[in-house]
Write an enzyme that holds these catalytic residues in place. Structure first.
Site, PDB file in Angstrom:
ATOM      1  N   GLU A 174       0.908  -1.110   0.198  1.00 48.15           N
ATOM      2  CA  GLU A 174      -0.046  -0.054  -0.118  1.00 48.15           C
ATOM      3  C   GLU A 174       0.997   1.330   0.062  1.00 48.15           C
ATOM      4  OE1 GLU A 174      -4.111  -1.649   1.895  1.00 48.15           O
ATOM      5  OE2 GLU A 174      -2.714  -0.484   3.366  1.00 48.15           O
ATOM      6  N   GLU A 366      -5.642  -8.182  -1.258  1.00 49.36           N
ATOM      7  CA  GLU A 366      -6.195  -8.020   0.073  1.00 49.36           C
ATOM      8  C   GLU A 366      -7.500  -7.703  -0.280  1.00 49.36           C
ATOM      9  OE1 GLU A 366      -4.647  -5.280   2.899  1.00 49.36           O
ATOM     10  OE2 GLU A 366      -2.579  -6.074   2.581  1.00 49.36           O
TER      11      GLU A 366
HETATM   12  C1  BG6 Z   1      -4.327  -3.043   4.890  1.00 47.66           C
HETATM   13  C2  BG6 Z   1      -2.835  -3.330   5.424  1.00 47.66           C
HETATM   14  O1  BG6 Z   1      -4.407  -1.677   5.251  1.00 47.66           O
HETATM   15  O2  BG6 Z   1      -5.603  -3.190   5.450  1.00 47.66           O
HETATM   16  C3  BG6 Z   1      -3.012  -4.467   6.524  1.00 47.66           C
HETATM   17  O3  BG6 Z   1      -2.130  -3.944   4.141  1.00 47.66           O
HETATM   18  C4  BG6 Z   1      -3.978  -4.545   7.097  1.00 47.66           C
HETATM   19  O4  BG6 Z   1      -1.570  -4.578   6.893  1.00 47.66           O
HETATM   20  C5  BG6 Z   1      -5.724  -4.466   6.451  1.00 47.66           C
HETATM   21  O5  BG6 Z   1      -4.365  -5.472   8.412  1.00 47.66           O
HETATM   22  C6  BG6 Z   1      -6.670  -4.115   7.222  1.00 47.66           C
HETATM   23  O6  BG6 Z   1      -6.695  -3.327   8.022  1.00 47.66           O
HETATM   24  P1  BG6 Z   1      -6.878  -3.370   9.516  1.00 47.66           P
HETATM   25  O7  BG6 Z   1      -6.719  -2.109  10.077  1.00 47.66           O
HETATM   26  O8  BG6 Z   1      -8.405  -3.596   9.687  1.00 47.66           O
HETATM   27  O9  BG6 Z   1      -6.201  -4.252  10.035  1.00 47.66           O
END
Ligand code: BG6
Length: 470
Positions: A174, A366
């Site tokens: 990201e 993701e």
């Molecule tokens: C992304 C990141 O921003 O979202 C992850 O690459 C992160 O590391 C994921 O865990 C979900 O965000 P969060 O804050 O719910 O863990």
């Protein structure tokens, strides 16, 4: 199921994690501290001076000792690919040494052995929000040009060691999030409110050059290696059809597109040059930087996708909450328990936009729903009836299939936090994403036992049918 919605043969189904959110063992086998080790509340509070016992990431879910058992569970779901990151501070504990830490390298050998045993393809993130703390404190992170050299040495070490075993690599997780979270994302110790835009954009330039340099090294070592950039995708819609809102939304999108444009096209886009001019920023860009950027562009583009936002230039509108960047709330969408607005169709739009813009294969690395799960007794032991998670992922995957039918080339899909892990933004255990429940709570209590949720069987069926059962 719609018979027209198909996934390509060889589609890489799997899940994603990051070292600091799963491994634990924060000071074992020579590992140095990373920025995460002093972020007990994620981005909610400023970093601490030293690691404190309330930081769940210090132990996380103990993947460092349980990786074999965990990978076996992923294999049971039929995973084709597993995304994980290498903790930079396991390999170079301070970040600026000349020799790597052999014990750290050996750990990832063992992880790769285990993946190979199960026929799971690795997808490795080189830097996922875990810059060595020493680089943050001594150099102010990526604001310092010397980080390019440290990163090159680290990346070269990885490609030389694992380059025959790992085909898919991502340079920076990201990368665009550094605009919003300079410490988490860029290891920049200067607090956000005191960091000048001049220094922030110079840091961004250093990261982009480092990413290109890593791409060059990887291709020299093994031309079969595929390097991707990784963009936090947040499609931004105009709040109203007022042309001023349309422009505001476009500018917000470009703040993110710029990172992909630089990775794919290898030069600063005109709109970014204008932004820099307007802000009075003059970047130090060497001729060698320009050559690197231009000649070592990425092989594919990867993205995280959780939500969308709106933008407006004309109204007072409630701020949206979301994945490291805000925007304005969309009145037509529901939100998760953490306020992230759920928008499956936005994923189709994003995939189409990225494909139209860059014409590079895309990889969704993701996606998922952070939710509070309740463990209940099931016929085969404790489980979670996580129909909400199944619904979220099913709806998003249908949109991926739509994008594929639209002609977009999508390499694969790795759902975020396929096994419960510590959240990045809030450092909670209770914000769960997994198909596998991990028995640990926000106070750090629990046995760390693993249990299959209902979504575990659902995802196994999705993979086995190559998405036909969606
Ligand atoms: C992304 C990141 O921003 O979202 C992850 O690459 C992160 O590391 C994921 O865990 C979900 O965000 P969060 O804050 O719910 O863990």
């Amino acid at each position: 199921p719609d018979p027209d919605l198909r996934f390509p043969g060889g589609f890489l189904w799997g899940g994603a994690t990051a070292a600091n959110q799963i491994e634990g063992a924060y000071n074992e086998d020579g590992k140095g501290l990373s920025v995460q080790d002093v972020m007990p509340r994620g981005i909610l509070t400023p970093p601490t001076q030293v690691p404190t016992p309330d930081n769940l990431k210090l132990e996380a879910i103990d993947f460092y000792h349980r990786y074999a058992e965990d990978i076996a569970l992923l294999a049971e779901m039929g995973f084709k690919v597993f995304r994980f990151s290498i903790a930079w501070s396991r390999i170079f504990p301070l970040g600026d040494e000349t020799e790597p830490n052999e014990e750290g390298l050996a750990f990832y050998d063992r992880v790769l052995d285990e993946l190979e045993k199960h026929g799971i393809e690795p997808l490795v993130t080189i830097s996922h929000y875990e810059t060595p703390l020493h680089l943050a404190r001594t150099y102010d992170g990526w604001t310092d040009r010397r980080l390019i050299g440290f990163f090159e040495r680290y990346a070269r070490t990885l490609f030389e060691r694992y380059g025959e075993r790992v085909r898919y690599w991502l340079t920076f997780n990201e990368i665009n999030s550094v605009l919003h979270e300079p410490f988490l994302s860029g290891g920049i110790a200067t607090p956000k409110d005191r960091l000048s835009e001049q220094d922030l954009y110079q840091a961004i330039h250093h990261e982009l050059v480092a990413s290109a340099a890593a791409t060059r090294i990887a291709h020299e070592i093994n031309p079969d290696i595929r390097i991707g950039c990784m963009i936090l995708a947040v499609p931004t819609y105009p709040l109203t059809p007022d042309p001023r809102d349309v422009w505001a939304a476009k500018q917000a999108e470009r703040a993110n597109y710029a990172f992909g444009d630089l990775h794919v096209r290898g030069e600063y886009p005109g709109y970014l040059l204008r932004t820099l001019r307007d802000k009075g920023i003059e970047l130090e860009i060497t001729e060698a930087d320009r050559v690197l950027l231009r000649e070592h562009t990425v092989d594919f583009v990867s993205l995280s996708y959780y939500m969308s936002v709106c933008e407006t230039a004309t109204q007072e509108a409630p701020a949206g909450r979301g994945n490291l960047m805000g925007g304005v709330a969309n009145p037509t969408l529901e939100a998760s328990d953490w306020g992230w607005q759920i928008d499956p169709a936005g994923l189709r739009t994003t995939l189409n936009d990225y494909w139209d813009r860059w014409g590079k294969p895309l990889f969704i690395v993701e996606n998922g729903l952070g939710a509070r799960d309740v463990l209940v007794d099931g016929p085969d032991g404790p489980t979670v009836e996580d129909d909400y998670r199944i619904a979220y992922m099913n709806d998003h995957l249908v949109q991926v299939a739509q994008a594929v039918a639209d002609g977009v080339e999508v390499l694969g899909y790795t759902s975020w936090g396929c096994i419960d892990l510590v959240s990045a933004s809030t450092a909670q255990m209770s914000k769960r994403y997994g198909f596998i429940y991990v028995d640990r709570d926000d106070d750090g209590n629990g046995t760390l036992a693993r249990y299959r949720k209902k979504s575990f069987g659902w995802y196994r069926d999705v993979i086995a049918s190559n998405g036909a059962c969606l």
